[in-house]
Design an enzyme around this catalytic site. Structure first.
Site, PDB file in Angstrom:
ATOM      1  N   ARG A 196      57.670   9.512  52.045  1.00  0.00           N
ATOM      2  CA  ARG A 196      58.662   9.025  51.455  1.00  0.00           C
ATOM      3  C   ARG A 196      59.396   8.134  52.334  1.00  0.00           C
ATOM      4  O   ARG A 196      60.541   7.585  51.868  1.00  0.00           O
ATOM      5  CB  ARG A 196      60.042  10.643  51.284  1.00  0.00           C
ATOM      6  CG  ARG A 196      59.017  10.798  50.241  1.00  0.00           C
ATOM      7  CD  ARG A 196      59.381  12.829  50.465  1.00  0.00           C
ATOM      8  NE  ARG A 196      59.587  13.574  49.205  1.00  0.00           N
ATOM      9  CZ  ARG A 196      58.437  13.827  48.077  1.00  0.00           C
ATOM     10  NH1 ARG A 196      57.496  13.696  49.685  1.00  0.00           N
ATOM     11  NH2 ARG A 196      58.235  14.470  47.660  1.00  0.00           N
ATOM     12  N   SER A 218      59.462  19.792  40.340  1.00  0.00           N
ATOM     13  CA  SER A 218      58.906  18.792  40.390  1.00  0.00           C
ATOM     14  C   SER A 218      59.397  18.143  41.689  1.00  0.00           C
ATOM     15  O   SER A 218      60.082  17.418  41.364  1.00  0.00           O
ATOM     16  CB  SER A 218      58.257  17.833  39.155  1.00  0.00           C
ATOM     17  OG  SER A 218      57.506  16.633  40.493  1.00  0.00           O
ATOM     18  N   ASP A 233      51.824  24.284  47.199  1.00  0.00           N
ATOM     19  CA  ASP A 233      50.838  23.694  48.080  1.00  0.00           C
ATOM     20  C   ASP A 233      49.384  24.994  48.830  1.00  0.00           C
ATOM     21  O   ASP A 233      48.426  25.497  49.224  1.00  0.00           O
ATOM     22  CB  ASP A 233      50.590  22.754  48.713  1.00  0.00           C
ATOM     23  CG  ASP A 233      51.344  21.815  47.611  1.00  0.00           C
ATOM     24  OD1 ASP A 233      50.493  21.685  46.431  1.00  0.00           O
ATOM     25  OD2 ASP A 233      51.680  20.677  48.359  1.00  0.00           O
ATOM     26  N   LYS A 241      47.107  20.061  39.419  1.00  0.00           N
ATOM     27  CA  LYS A 241      47.494  18.896  41.052  1.00  0.00           C
ATOM     28  C   LYS A 241      45.959  18.545  40.845  1.00  0.00           C
ATOM     29  O   LYS A 241      45.576  18.589  39.791  1.00  0.00           O
ATOM     30  CB  LYS A 241      46.794  20.322  42.165  1.00  0.00           C
ATOM     31  CG  LYS A 241      48.455  21.277  42.028  1.00  0.00           C
ATOM     32  CD  LYS A 241      49.630  20.605  42.386  1.00  0.00           C
ATOM     33  CE  LYS A 241      50.916  20.834  42.052  1.00  0.00           C
ATOM     34  NZ  LYS A 241      52.366  19.931  41.978  1.00  0.00           N
TER      35      LYS A 241
HETATM   36  C1  S3P Z   1      54.354  16.850  46.640  1.00  0.00           C
HETATM   37  C2  S3P Z   1      55.527  17.694  45.863  1.00  0.00           C
HETATM   38  C3  S3P Z   1      54.449  18.617  45.053  1.00  0.00           C
HETATM   39  C4  S3P Z   1      52.922  19.035  45.950  1.00  0.00           C
HETATM   40  C5  S3P Z   1      52.431  17.738  45.858  1.00  0.00           C
HETATM   41  C6  S3P Z   1      53.924  16.426  47.097  1.00  0.00           C
HETATM   42  C7  S3P Z   1      55.515  15.926  46.842  1.00  0.00           C
HETATM   43  O1  S3P Z   1      53.960  18.243  43.471  1.00  0.00           O
HETATM   44  O2  S3P Z   1      52.004  20.149  45.015  1.00  0.00           O
HETATM   45  O3  S3P Z   1      51.094  18.052  47.092  1.00  0.00           O
HETATM   46  O4  S3P Z   1      55.172  15.099  48.527  1.00  0.00           O
HETATM   47  O5  S3P Z   1      57.245  15.527  46.835  1.00  0.00           O
HETATM   48  P1  S3P Z   1      54.764  18.930  42.132  1.00  0.00           P
HETATM   49  O6  S3P Z   1      55.998  17.668  42.575  1.00  0.00           O
HETATM   50  O7  S3P Z   1      53.650  17.818  41.141  1.00  0.00           O
HETATM   51  O8  S3P Z   1      55.228  20.417  41.870  1.00  0.00           O
END
Ligand code: S3P
Length: 417
Positions: A20, A158, A303, A330
């Site tokens: 980000r 998500s 995770d 995942k």
């Molecule tokens: C993440 C969000 C999660 C996570 C991934 C990293 C992120 O995924 O499992 O390892 O950086 O926003 P999801 O948005 O698919 O839940």
């Protein structure tokens, strides 16, 4: 070192926040310095996409300089962008690309090719974007189209999808509001605010007004998900461990809170805040007991569930984890691969479509080799399991940890051998 701890460990920088920081800095006016960035396969994929869009990123030993070109400054790339195997790169970049006045394609490889994209293309389309996938999977084709503000209600929990919508919202003709069913990590919201976006979150709803971002300084905290195998191993071995400089964002603390409910003695202390809370966790030896985990608790430890399964196996009594379907999407189908990992270690567990039940305490037998299915989180959970296993185990394709934490095995040996 704390007077209490046998050992001290500092986790590597947070991967999710680094993605980000790179993207938001690229869209800001001026140069942003990112201190303590995560350098791993996934974040390098994000950096490579941004470079193809004309962003200059200067790497030094402990920081990065990102020369932001402002919201309208990205250049049409010469060919498709490549997200590698990083879901965060693909989904967040899709939000940015939806707002550009040029067409683009973003592709990936390996595990990313199996990951669902309809959850992303739907809300972006509702904002006026023209984004198409290949039967709901990568690659994504994004055609230039004006974005309107929208009132989005996300059905899938998500953070990646929410972040994509917010990044697209920077380019929209009006206000974007995103409402989640369950709170997911809010790193995008915090960093957008840090670089002066007009954004406000209350409860599950975030509202963003389009507008320019201003460069700044961003310090990345340690990654709680990378620290999680160390928390699990310390508890399972009955060691005292001090984890320093770790991000303590409440939306990432699901494992810590669940373990506290299971009887773990984890002392959490926020030492400083802004834009992310950062501090330490001290793990003291304790006996664990089984608990019930509700679907709403899952996103904050999405995770960490393979690790939680191992901890549940060592706890006394029954642990029931409900609401786990997202695990299917995942780096691997983690319902299948966690189940295979537990079986290989000799742990009995009952997986159903959306739940997992483990009754402990159980011994970890081990013996033979463990498949990682090219999933970094499975490989790290396997390393934790192997510490406890009665018979030695060999972890196959352990190098897949490079995705998030290239130095994992080095650090793990240093702390636990
Ligand atoms: C993440 C969000 C999660 C996570 C991934 C990293 C992120 O995924 O499992 O390892 O950086 O926003 P999801 O948005 O698919 O839940």
């Amino acid at each position: 070192m704390s007077k209490h701890a046998d050992k001290t460990y500092t986790p590597p920088p947070d991967k999710a926040i680094t993605h980000r920081a790179l993207i938001i800095a690229a869209l800001a006016d001026g140069t942003t310095r990112v201190f303590n960035p995560s350098i791993c396969e996934d974040t390098l994929a994000t950096a490579a996409c941004l470079k193809k869009l004309g962003i200059r990123i200067k790497f030094s030993k402990t920081s990065l300089q990102v020369k932001g070109l402002g919201l309208k400054g990205l250049k049409k790339p010469a060919g498709p962008l490549n997200a590698g195997q990083s879901g965060t790169t693909m989904r967040l970049m899709a939000g940015v690309l939806a707002g550009q006045d040029f067409d683009s394609v973003i592709k990936g490889h390996g595990s990313l090719l199996k990951r669902p994209m309809t959850r992303l293309t739907k809300p972006l389309s509702a904002m006026g974007a023209r984004v198409s996938s290949s039967g709901g999977r990568p690659p994504l084709k994004i055609s230039c189209a004006p974005l309107t503000g929208a009132c989005l209600k996300l059905s899938v929990p998500s953070a990646q999808v929410k972040s994509a919508a917010l990044l697209a919202g920077l380019y929209a003709g009006g206000r974007t509001s995103v409402t989640e069913r369950v709170k997911t990590r809010d790193h995008t919201e915090r960093l957008l605010k840090h670089l002066r976006a007009k954004i406000k979150t209350s409860g599950l709803k975030t509202v963003l007004e389009p507008g320019a971002l201003k460069a700044g300084r961003i310090k990345i905290p340690g990654d709680i998900s990378s620290a999680a195998p160390f928390i699990a191993a310390a508890l399972l071995l009955g060691r005292t461990l001090l984890i320093r400089e770790v991000g303590l964002n409440p939306a990432r603390l699901g494992l810590v809170k669940t373990l506290q409910r299971m009887g773990a003695r984890l002392k959490v202390k926020v030492k400083r805040s802004g834009p992310e809370p950062v501090g330490e966790i001290i793990i003291f030896p304790a006996k664990l007991k089984g608990v019930k985990i509700a679907p709403d608790e899952i996103p904050a430890m999405i995770d960490e569930l393979a690790l939680l399964a191992l901890l549940a196996a060592s706890a006394k009594g029954k642990t029931v984890i409900r609401g786990i379907t997202e695990l299917r999407h995942k780096e691997s189908d983690r319902i299948k691969t966690t189940s295979a990992l537990l079986r290989r270690l000799g742990v009995k567990a009952a997986f159903k479509t959306d739940s997992l039940t483990i009754t402990g305490p159980q011994k970890l037998l081990g013996g033979g080799s463990i498949e990682t299915f090219n999933d970094h989180r499975v490989a790290m959970a396997a390393a934790v399991g192997s510490l406890l296993a009665e018979k030695p185990v060999k972890i196959k394709n352990a190098g897949c940890v490079k995705k998030s934490y290239p130095g994992f095995f080095h650090d793990f040996k240093k702390v636990f051998q």
